[in-house]
Design an enzyme around this catalytic site. Structure first.
Site, short mmCIF file in Angstrom:
data_model
loop_
_atom_site.label_atom_id
_atom_site.label_comp_id
_atom_site.label_asym_id
_atom_site.label_seq_id
_atom_site.Cartn_x
_atom_site.Cartn_y
_atom_site.Cartn_z
N LYS A 155 -8.42 -1.21 -1.07
CA LYS A 155 -8.00 -0.76 0.26
C LYS A 155 -7.10 0.46 0.14
CE LYS A 155 -4.64 -1.48 3.09
NZ LYS A 155 -4.63 -0.23 3.82
N GLU A 230 3.82 -2.38 -8.00
CA GLU A 230 4.41 -1.08 -8.31
C GLU A 230 5.10 -0.62 -7.03
OE1 GLU A 230 4.58 0.16 -11.15
OE2 GLU A 230 2.84 -0.46 -12.33
N CYS A 264 7.07 7.86 -6.06
CA CYS A 264 7.89 6.70 -6.46
C CYS A 264 8.79 7.05 -7.65
CB CYS A 264 7.00 5.52 -6.78
SG CYS A 264 5.73 5.92 -7.98
N GLU A 356 15.64 4.59 -0.99
CA GLU A 356 14.55 5.51 -1.30
C GLU A 356 14.21 6.29 -0.04
OE1 GLU A 356 10.56 3.87 -1.77
OE2 GLU A 356 10.33 5.11 -3.57
#
Ligand code: NAP
Length: 452
Positions: A155, A230, A264, A356
């Site tokens: 996906k 992750e 990331c 983040e």
């Protein structure tokens, strides 16, 4: 009627194409077909499976420019990045095409018989991909999973489905049997969640936010389903006074503003030894103002727009809380632009230091000595990547060992190489991708004892 999602070019805000969204029934049908295909795919002779993956790599290679162009338009990636990303899919397929013929088990000495181990494929693997690197992250999941004999349902993020859809077509063109790799564009709450709840999906590979990752992990626990996560990051770039300061300052923008900071592994915290702080900041400011922030359809662009209006608003929310110390440029007019922005921070409790941001924003803080640098770097819920700039090799290694993160670089900002393991500590993730052992993560190790 099938729901459609209109893909938008983030550099122009113009619609690109409408993509049908897979519904629950469509997801279930695809998983059932992948389960059936698994029985045949696992039985394909290892050499033949390897040859098919090599052919898949060759077909991707022949379409690198086409795939890159799709990513420039769909995700606002620069041409340089997008070509690297398509090439990375090819490279992963080639690398893991070596695996089917090398899935060696062990013969273990035991009394009374012979003991053998086998690496058996799991079945259907569900790969859930975020929007920031649609091609590589897909490939890191499907290449080793297919090599180990699994079938894959994949996906893409709802807003960046175009390259994954094309790669699914290229797999068929290369001769992979139908339903071995199936791309299902759709919503996370529908398709992604079904990967978690469907009993025929035996492993979920999730890359995305820590918040959704925790929910995916909890869902997988219901069926004791294997899961790799992750997740987010807030990585530190630690610059010691003995470093080549000019090189450290010149490279720092690329370590955080690449892909407009939507990475990331972005080194979104910079820690600079106090005695070198002014010199570093002067060089850093020069490098940030020289960064070419342009519509990525221009081949010379080094940084494009944010992926969506929502992402731009989220990043702007962080900037509204702080004083920007200095910033680079951004184009005027349409597009989800934010100029690369540098913020200096004293208080490690500040949101911009801890969370983040996932945009072109970096927070800089001075430190006093090595122990202070390590303590500040580790004062984070995350632990994905990091860099250490120093001319002292011993210190480089010492600090790399002390930083609680999965991927460290000394005098470099590289994080991801398909030859080496990749993954996070703490809330940055669970499990490892890439590297020589990745196919084993898509197997059950089976032990067989034969009595003499
Ligand atoms: P996200 O919102 O968590 O979405 C990631 C993927 O999960 C998308 O495909 C999303 O689908 C799907 N999803 C959403 N809700 C779901 C649910 N309930 N069940 C199953 N799947 C669901 O993350 P994002 O905003 O796309 O990506 C940015 C994040 O990814 C950042 O935190 C970044 O650090 C992280 N990331 C980590 C790595 C790494 O390797 N550690 C690499 C890249 C990115 P929809 O698009 O349809 O919502």
């Amino acid at each position: 009627m099938t729901d459609l999602f209109t893909v938008v070019n983030p550099a122009t805000e113009q619609p690109v194409v409408d993509v049908p969204l897979t519904d629950l029934a469509g997801t279930d049908a695809a998983i059932a077909a992948a389960h059936e295909a698994f029985q045949r795919w696992r039985a394909v002779a290892p050499g033949e499976r390897a040859a098919l993956l090599r052919r898949f790599a060759a077909v991707v290679d022949a379409h690198v420019d086409e795939l890159a162009e799709l990513e420039v338009r769909n995700a606002g990636h620069t041409w340089g990045n997008a070509r690297w990303e398509a090439g990375n899919v090819r490279d992963c397929l080639n690398y893991y095409s070596g695996a089917p013929e090398r899935m060696f088990g062990k013969q273990i000495p035991v009394p009374g018989g012979t003991d053998l181990t086998f690496y058996e494929p799991l079945g259907v693997v569900g790969v859930i991909v975020p929007w920031n690197f649609p091609m590589p992250i897909a490939g890191w999941g499907f290449a080793p999973a297919l090599a180990a004999g699994n079938t894959v349902v994949l996906k893409p993020a709802e807003i960046t489905p175009l390259t994954a859809l094309r790669i699914g077509e290229l797999a068929l063109e290369a001769g992979l049997p139908e339903h071995v790799l199936t791309v299902l564009p759709g919503k996370g709450s529908v398709v992604g969640e079904r990967f978690v709840t469907h009993e025929l999906v035996r492993k979920v590979v999730f890359t995305g936010s820590t918040e959704v990752g925790k929910r995916v992990m909890a869902g997988c626990a219901e069926q004791v389903k294997a899961v790799t996560l992750e997740l987010g990051g807030k990585s530190a770039n630690i610059v010691f006074a003995d470093a080549d300061l000019a090189a450290a300052a010149a490279s720092a923008p690329y370590a955080v503003f690449d892909n407009a900071g939507q990475d990331c592994c972005a080194r979104s915290r910079i820690l600079v030894e106090r005695s070198a702080y002014d010199e570093f900041m002067a060089g850093f400011e020069k490098a940030v103002s020289a960064l070419r922030v342009l519509d990525p359809s221009d081949e010379s662009s080094e940084m494009g727009p944010l992926v969506s209006a929502g992402q731009r608003a989220s990043v702007q929310g962080y900037l509204d809380e702080v004083d920007v110390t200095f910033a680079g440029s951004r184009p005027d007019g349409a597009g989800y632009w934010i100029a690369p922005s540098v913020v200096t921070v004293d208080d490690p409790a500040e949101r911009i230091w801890r969370e983040e941001v996932f945009g072109p924003v970096v927070a800089v803080m001075p430190f006093d000595d090595e122990a202070d640098a390590v303590a500040r770097a580790n004062d984070s819920d995350y632990g994905l990547s990091g860099s250490i700039y120093t001319s002292d090799l011993g210190r480089g290694l010492r600090v790399a060992r002390a930083v609680e993160a999965g991927n460290l670089s000394v005098n470099s900002h590289s994080s991801v190489r398909y030859w080496t393991p990749f993954g996070g500590y703490k809330e940055s993730g669970l499990g490892r991708e890439l590297g020589p052992d990745a196919p084993l993560a898509f197997t059950e190790e089976k032990n067989v004892f034969i009595a003499h």
